[in-house]
Motif scaffolding. Sequence first.
Motif: not given
Length: 425
Positions: A6-13, A69-74, A324-327, A289-290
């Motif tokens: 989830f950190t890879l997706l910019g998510f913080s608990q 997915l590009f938007m989610a991870f990049i 996470v939302s984009a995923l 870029l995404s």
Amino acid sequence: MKEKFFTLLGFSQQRDSLKTEIISGITTFVTMVYILALMPVIFAPLSEQGFPIQSLFTATALSAIVGTLFMAFIAKRPFGLAPGLTLNTFFVETVCLTMGYSWQFALTAVLVEGLLFVLICVSNLRQIIFEMVPTTLKYAFATGIGFFVAMIGFKNSGILAEGTIFNHMETLTTPTSLLFLLGLLLTGLFTVMHIKGGLLLSILIVTVVGLPAGVTMIPEELISMPASPLPLLCQFDFEYLMWPDFWVCVTTMLFFDVFDTLGTVVGVMASAGIIRKNGRIPHMRSIMLSDALATVSGACLGCSPVTTFVESSTGFAEGGRTGVSALVTALCFAVSLVFSPIFLAIPTSATAPAMVVAGFFMFAVVRHIKVTFYLESMPAFLTILLMSITGSICDGILTGLISYIILSYTYGYMAKFKKAKRNSQ
């Protein structure tokens, strides 16, 4: 392991809510899913040229999955991507039908346009383009797109017609319009009551109510296996690279792609309060870029330019802020490959109210426009006005930028002339 993913997706608990991100992603998907049904209709005239229409549904879903997915991870932002309607029309109506070129010609132009877009994103040119837009105009983008999104909602409801306020007063009493008004009441009520997931809940309620009203059609089958995308895979023809018309098409697509994406991203992010005092948008480079990479991958899959959808504003309105939302949106498109009859059964009268409410949230940033600073507020007004009247994000941006440049240079020249005249006296 789960936290690292989830950190890879910019998510913080500590900062974000997983439930909110999931609801946001589903809401964005539900307001975007119409593109799966619309793409084959738009490209139907090309069937006479041997265009494999059956494969287009699969290619559209795959391009949306890859791009999102590009938007989610990049970029780690909650934007949904899919082939854009404006460039779809240019691809089919202008390049193939009016200019008379093959769909392979058009796909090659999309690929080259996407590669140029990538170069813009990794170079300083992207920063130059972004910084030439004053902060006031960036807020005008958000306001204008807010009206634009709301108008799409009213048009999807059947109430608003081209060039008029209402088709006819009797359209307000049709089942579709009544369901839309019910959805508008529910979304407004849920918003006022601060109910999380209110937009998605309203869509589901209106869809169910639409069953006895005959607006929501029960699908004949629940599962539909997608056609093979292979007939569209990498169907490029590079013999046109030296043709002047080819580069005219590439330039036109690039212009619309860059400024449509710029306007959508700035508008949605500004409305969400994700803009710094100097007017900069965090992660803007990775977002653009995404989008550019999505265009390249979409061309390889056989689609017209893939772009960031303005419908993503509904996900932002639900509180989505991370990848996470984009995923989740991408996963929904993956599921739709098999369960497309269910998702395509959702009527536009159910999703249209969410568009109107999302437009309201975007409109709210108008308070940041300093109306008394005429040098920027007048171009801002023209941006909002033209974006609403023409129904084109790109036209509104272009009008605002040109008017701002003309006013700025004219004002600067007159100021220097007056100063020089005073000195001479």
